[in-house]
Design an enzyme around this catalytic site. Structure first.
Site, PDB file in Angstrom:
ATOM      1  N   PRO A 183      53.772  29.327  23.388  1.00  0.00           N
ATOM      2  CG  PRO A 183      53.541  30.378  25.466  1.00  0.00           C
ATOM      3  CD  PRO A 183      54.355  30.392  24.210  1.00  0.00           C
ATOM      4  CG  MET A 184      49.786  29.174  20.704  1.00  0.00           C
ATOM      5  SD  MET A 184      49.818  29.100  18.924  1.00  0.00           S
ATOM      6  CE  MET A 184      51.115  27.917  18.644  1.00  0.00           C
ATOM      7  CB  SER A 231      49.914  26.291  26.842  1.00  0.00           C
ATOM      8  OG  SER A 231      48.862  26.806  27.627  1.00  0.00           O
ATOM      9  CE1 TYR A 269      48.192  32.775  30.900  1.00  0.00           C
ATOM     10  CE2 TYR A 269      47.486  30.600  30.185  1.00  0.00           C
ATOM     11  CZ  TYR A 269      47.767  31.931  29.902  1.00  0.00           C
ATOM     12  OH  TYR A 269      47.618  32.402  28.629  1.00  0.00           O
ATOM     13  CB  THR A 303      51.702  34.104  30.519  1.00  0.00           C
ATOM     14  OG1 THR A 303      52.397  33.188  29.668  1.00  0.00           O
ATOM     15  CG2 THR A 303      50.872  35.051  29.676  1.00  0.00           C
ATOM     16  NE  ARG A 339      41.568  35.877  23.955  1.00  0.00           N
ATOM     17  CZ  ARG A 339      42.368  35.007  24.538  1.00  0.00           C
ATOM     18  NH1 ARG A 339      42.121  33.718  24.464  1.00  0.00           N
ATOM     19  NH2 ARG A 339      43.410  35.432  25.213  1.00  0.00           N
ATOM     20  CE  LYS A 365      53.812  34.101  25.134  1.00  0.00           C
ATOM     21  NZ  LYS A 365      52.405  34.424  25.241  1.00  0.00           N
ATOM     22  CB  SER A 382      54.316  38.706  23.934  1.00  0.00           C
ATOM     23  OG  SER A 382      53.125  38.055  23.533  1.00  0.00           O
ATOM     24  CG  HIS A 425      48.210  36.520  25.215  1.00  0.00           C
ATOM     25  ND1 HIS A 425      48.593  36.250  26.504  1.00  0.00           N
ATOM     26  CD2 HIS A 425      47.528  35.420  24.821  1.00  0.00           C
ATOM     27  CE1 HIS A 425      48.154  35.057  26.868  1.00  0.00           C
ATOM     28  NE2 HIS A 425      47.505  34.530  25.856  1.00  0.00           N
ATOM     29  CG  ASP A 484      54.740  36.358  20.966  1.00  0.00           C
ATOM     30  OD1 ASP A 484      54.155  37.455  21.104  1.00  0.00           O
ATOM     31  OD2 ASP A 484      54.543  35.406  21.746  1.00  0.00           O
ATOM     32  N   GLY A 485      54.266  37.870  17.814  1.00  0.00           N
ATOM     33  CA  GLY A 485      53.093  38.619  17.372  1.00  0.00           C
ATOM     34  C   GLY A 485      53.191  39.002  15.915  1.00  0.00           C
ATOM     35  NE  ARG A 501      50.553  35.019  11.226  1.00  0.00           N
ATOM     36  CZ  ARG A 501      50.777  35.102  12.542  1.00  0.00           C
ATOM     37  NH1 ARG A 501      52.019  35.004  13.029  1.00  0.00           N
ATOM     38  NH2 ARG A 501      49.789  35.273  13.392  1.00  0.00           N
TER      39      ARG A 501
HETATM   40  C1  LIG Z   1      45.114  29.751  20.146  1.00  0.00           C
HETATM   41  C2  LIG Z   1      46.105  30.472  21.019  1.00  0.00           C
HETATM   42  C3  LIG Z   1      46.294  30.062  22.329  1.00  0.00           C
HETATM   43  C4  LIG Z   1      47.227  30.708  23.122  1.00  0.00           C
HETATM   44  N1  LIG Z   1      47.446  30.239  24.391  1.00  0.00           N
HETATM   45  C5  LIG Z   1      48.408  30.809  25.151  1.00  0.00           C
HETATM   46  C6  LIG Z   1      48.723  30.273  26.428  1.00  0.00           C
HETATM   47  O1  LIG Z   1      48.160  29.279  26.857  1.00  0.00           O
HETATM   48  N2  LIG Z   1      49.680  30.910  27.149  1.00  0.00           N
HETATM   49  C7  LIG Z   1      50.348  32.015  26.680  1.00  0.00           C
HETATM   50  O2  LIG Z   1      51.214  32.550  27.371  1.00  0.00           O
HETATM   51  N3  LIG Z   1      50.070  32.533  25.468  1.00  0.00           N
HETATM   52  C8  LIG Z   1      49.135  31.948  24.693  1.00  0.00           C
HETATM   53  N4  LIG Z   1      48.889  32.440  23.444  1.00  0.00           N
HETATM   54  C9  LIG Z   1      49.694  33.564  22.915  1.00  0.00           C
HETATM   55  C10 LIG Z   1      50.928  33.034  22.170  1.00  0.00           C
HETATM   56  O3  LIG Z   1      51.837  32.446  23.065  1.00  0.00           O
HETATM   57  C11 LIG Z   1      51.673  34.119  21.399  1.00  0.00           C
HETATM   58  O4  LIG Z   1      51.978  35.180  22.283  1.00  0.00           O
HETATM   59  C12 LIG Z   1      50.910  34.674  20.186  1.00  0.00           C
HETATM   60  O5  LIG Z   1      50.122  33.678  19.589  1.00  0.00           O
HETATM   61  C13 LIG Z   1      51.911  35.223  19.174  1.00  0.00           C
HETATM   62  O6  LIG Z   1      51.253  35.813  18.099  1.00  0.00           O
HETATM   63  P1  LIG Z   1      51.027  35.112  16.662  1.00  0.00           P
HETATM   64  O7  LIG Z   1      49.955  34.077  16.856  1.00  0.00           O
HETATM   65  O8  LIG Z   1      50.576  36.264  15.839  1.00  0.00           O
HETATM   66  O9  LIG Z   1      52.339  34.513  16.209  1.00  0.00           O
HETATM   67  C14 LIG Z   1      47.948  31.814  22.620  1.00  0.00           C
HETATM   68  C15 LIG Z   1      47.743  32.232  21.318  1.00  0.00           C
HETATM   69  C16 LIG Z   1      46.841  31.571  20.501  1.00  0.00           C
HETATM   70  C17 LIG Z   1      46.672  32.021  19.083  1.00  0.00           C
END
Ligand SMILES: Cc1cc2nc3c(=O)[nH]c(=O)nc-3n(C[C@H](O)[C@H](O)[C@H](O)COP(=O)(O)O)c2cc1C
Length: 371
Positions: free
Chosen positions: A85-86, A114, A140, A166, A175, A242, A264, A266, A297-298, A301
């Site tokens: 989710p992003m 998300s 959320y 989450t 950040r 998560k 995770s 995040h 996750d995390g 690549r």
């Molecule tokens: C731009 C961005 C927005 C994200 N938004 C959310 C979100 O809305 N909800 C959430 O649970 N995690 C969010 N995440 C975390 C991702 O779900 C995920 O845990 C993480 O990006 C995994 O790492 P990676 O980017 O290294 O693959 C976000 C991550 C990024 C990079």
């Protein structure tokens, strides 16, 4: 039909995707997508931890046929990959989450939408070109419980197959690039799930990230284990938790009814210096002891990173930022290509380590090198 055939101008790996995406994004968007919290120690560790894991490949196995399929919460994926989710995917491409959802379904991967998406729950659900596609909704919990309940009800009504809570963001991690940029959504982009229901949107804040301010104002920092029962009473959707990094939390989540746990940090965006998620994984797999599915996750690549995660006991992985780089470069086709690169790399890594199917990937293949 999406054309992702090999082309000399296409990136050949996910690192090239990131480099190329930079010139397709505003500085504010690239910083928002790529950054981690504070000194970005965890962000870097998520990558370097994978480099420290060494493989013990098995030889003289007939690997002429390979099968990458997995089943997660009863749904089959063509490869063990779910799009994380992003938030705010329309910053990368005008079709945003709609393009991502189509690409994931086309590729046989899953997708988690998300709460803070720039296309709504219903717009994304309408792209469903296969009733089998794995699509979950990430939640959320807002201070306004009625709003939270309405989000869950909408996700259920729209056909999402699980609710992914989450839990690592009672407040938003700091950040600093977003703070410096005073991050805000450009005009025309909104919190698609929330503006139509409550008028809530990301504020412009002087000297601060608007998203940081939104979290502080709107999201609940008081959520505890007790709320999981309430959440599960709102719909029949299975619960996925998560953002877990500790074995005791993972065991507790399973005890509270979670059907899957996502290990995770995040993407290094919350508590800086939190453990790399791949390092937290083995203890969590042991603690959960098959009472729930375990995802991670995390920093993933490469296809070989997926193999390492599965060897450590994960059932499936989530991919975050590289999906955004694909989206920025070429919309839906870009996301399909990113997933295709990972599929091809995983397939090759399996062949080279003597695995013909996902079940062959076991802990005997990995050794952790601490030096
Ligand atoms: C731009 C961005 C927005 C994200 N938004 C959310 C979100 O809305 N909800 C959430 O649970 N995690 C969010 N995440 C975390 C991702 O779900 C995920 O845990 C993480 O990006 C995994 O790492 P990676 O980017 O290294 O693959 C976000 C991550 C990024 C990079």
């Amino acid at each position: 039909m999406i054309n992702t055939a090999n082309h000399p101008l296409l990136p050949i790996n996910l690192f090239e995707y990131e480099q190329r995406a930079k010139s397709h994004l505003s500085q504010m968007a690239f910083d928002y997508y790529s950054s981690g919290a504070w000194d970005e120690v965890t962000l870097r560790d998520n990558r370097t931890a994978f480099d420290r894991i060494k493989l013990l490949p098995r030889m003289l196995v007939d690997v002429s046929k390979r099968d990458l399929k997995v089943t997660v919460l009863g749904q089959t994926l063509q490869l063990p990959l779910i799009v994380a989710p992003m938030a705010f995917q329309c910053l990368a491409h005008e079709s945003g989450e709609v393009a991502t959802a189509k690409a994931a379904a086309y590729s046989g991967a899953g997708m988690i939408l998300s709460t803070l998406s720039t296309k709504s729950i219903e717009e994304v659900a309408a792209t469903n070109n296969s009733t089998d596609s794995l699509r979950w909704f990430q939640l959320y919990i807002h201070k306004d419980k009625g709003l939270t309940r309405a989000l869950v009800e909408r996700a259920f009504a729209a056909g999402y197959k699980a609710l992914c809570l989450t839990v690592d963001a009672p407040m938003l991690g700091q950040r600093e690039r977003d703070k410096r940029n005073e991050f805000v959504l450009p005009s025309g982009l909104h919190l698609a799930n929330l503006t139509n229901m409550s008028g809530l949107d990301i504020p412009h804040y002087s000297g601060e990230s608007g998203l940081f301010a939104y979290f502080a104002e709107q999201l609940s920092p008081s959520v505890t284990w007790h709320d999981l029962e309430w959440l599960q009473s709102l719909s029949p959707l299975p619960l996925v938790v998560k953002g877990i990094l500790r074995a005791d939390d993972a065991a507790n989540a399973a005890k509270c009814g979670a059907k899957a746990i996502i290990v995770s940090n995040h993407g290094g965006r919350q508590l800086d210096s939190a453990i790399a998620s791949i390092e937290a994984l083995p203890d969590i797999v042991a603690a959960v002891d098959n009472d729930a599915a375990v995802l991670v996750d995390g920093g993933i690549r490469r296809g070989v990173d997926i193999l390492k995660a599965l060897a450590y006991g994960a059932d499936c992985v989530l991919i975050g930022r590289p999906i955004l780089w694909g989206l920025a470069l070429n919309g839906e086709a870009g996301v399909v290509h990113v997933i295709e690169l990972l599929r091809a790399e995983l397939d090759l890594a399996m062949a080279l380590s003597g695995c013909t199917c996902i079940q062959d990937i076991d802990s005997s293949l990995v050794r952790y090198n601490h030096s």
